[in-house]
Design a protein around this motif. Structure first.
Motif, PDB file in Angstrom:
ATOM      1  N   GLU A 292       1.526  -9.473  -7.553  1.00  0.00           N
ATOM      2  CA  GLU A 292       0.527  -9.584  -6.487  1.00  0.00           C
ATOM      3  C   GLU A 292      -0.500 -10.657  -6.831  1.00  0.00           C
ATOM      4  O   GLU A 292      -0.851 -11.501  -6.003  1.00  0.00           O
TER       5      GLU A 292
ATOM      6  N   GLU B  24      -2.311 -12.159   0.442  1.00  0.00           N
ATOM      7  CA  GLU B  24      -2.184 -10.829  -0.160  1.00  0.00           C
ATOM      8  C   GLU B  24      -0.780 -10.285   0.093  1.00  0.00           C
ATOM      9  O   GLU B  24      -0.370 -10.167   1.250  1.00  0.00           O
TER      10      GLU B  24
ATOM     11  N   THR C 176       1.725  -7.212   0.342  1.00  0.00           N
ATOM     12  CA  THR C 176       1.573  -5.788   0.628  1.00  0.00           C
ATOM     13  C   THR C 176       2.899  -5.039   0.591  1.00  0.00           C
ATOM     14  O   THR C 176       2.923  -3.829   0.761  1.00  0.00           O
TER      15      THR C 176
ATOM     16  N   ASP D 283       5.565  -0.082   0.564  1.00  0.00           N
ATOM     17  CA  ASP D 283       4.249  -0.679   0.399  1.00  0.00           C
ATOM     18  C   ASP D 283       3.926  -0.617  -1.096  1.00  0.00           C
ATOM     19  O   ASP D 283       4.696  -0.073  -1.885  1.00  0.00           O
TER      20      ASP D 283
ATOM     21  N   GLN E 176       3.326  -6.465   8.015  1.00  0.00           N
ATOM     22  CA  GLN E 176       2.829  -5.946   6.756  1.00  0.00           C
ATOM     23  C   GLN E 176       1.837  -4.816   6.994  1.00  0.00           C
ATOM     24  O   GLN E 176       0.960  -4.938   7.834  1.00  0.00           O
TER      25      GLN E 176
ATOM     26  N   THR F   7      -1.426  -2.697   6.135  1.00  0.00           N
ATOM     27  CA  THR F   7      -2.675  -3.055   5.474  1.00  0.00           C
ATOM     28  C   THR F   7      -2.787  -2.219   4.214  1.00  0.00           C
ATOM     29  O   THR F   7      -2.129  -1.179   4.066  1.00  0.00           O
ATOM     30  N   LYS F   8      -3.594  -2.652   3.304  1.00  0.00           N
ATOM     31  CA  LYS F   8      -3.734  -1.927   2.027  1.00  0.00           C
ATOM     32  C   LYS F   8      -4.352  -0.549   2.219  1.00  0.00           C
ATOM     33  O   LYS F   8      -4.246   0.292   1.366  1.00  0.00           O
TER      34      LYS F   8
END
Length: 161
Positions: free
Chosen positions: A62, A72, A74, A86, A156, A158-159
């Motif tokens: 990462e 970023e 993910t 994820d 993707q 999101t975190k």
């Protein structure tokens, strides 16, 4: 790396976005190619530090992707697996078509396998270092579009999800 450059040329010419699952240990030696992929709108995600599920080192991958591209990561696809996860390890369910191009069937066979397994929302799993895949790709993209499919990089999470 030369095959990846040719792949990027094909994707740019055909205006086809893609997601690349990267092997972290190869990122630095491929920096110009990685930066080109990101600047051309492709998504760069994690395939592990080495091509080994035991040596994933997701945080290191990462960081390497972020340091080279500012993007970023993910998503993670473990080597030897068709599953996408994820970064917390939660599966991200995408139907997938895998023509097993790494076994190097003919370009026409790769195309046939992709088109046979295709359904809406599918992820087409291809390998960037396979010459036969590069030969098949323009016809695959043309056929996908002729069938009404829209090409996109993988969405993707999101975190915070």
């Amino acid at each position: 790396q030369l095959l990846t450059e040719k792949l990027l040329d094909i994707l740019r010419r055909l205006k086809a976005p893609a997601t690349f699952f990267c092997i972290g240990s190869k990122l630095e030696t491929s920096a110009p190619t990685v930066q080109r992929a990101a600047s051309e709108g492709h998504s760069l995600q994690i395939h592990g530090w080495e091509h080994s599920a035991e040596k994933a080192d997701l945080a290191r991958c990462e960081k390497a992707i972020h340091d080279l591209t500012g993007e970023e990561a993910t998503l993670y696809r473990p080597p030897g697996s068709e599953d996408v996860r994820d970064l917390s390890g939660k599966p991200v369910p995408y139907p997938e078509v895998d023509p097993y191009d790494f076994l190097r069937p003919s370009p026409k066979e790769i195309e046939r396998r992709v088109l046979l397994g295709l359904k809406p929302g599918c992820v087409v799993h291809l390998h960037s270092g396979v010459r036969e895949t590069l030969e098949a790709l323009p016809d695959i993209i043309s056929n996908l579009r002729a069938r009404g499919f829209t090409l996109a990089a993988m969405p993707q999470p999101t975190k915070n999800q």
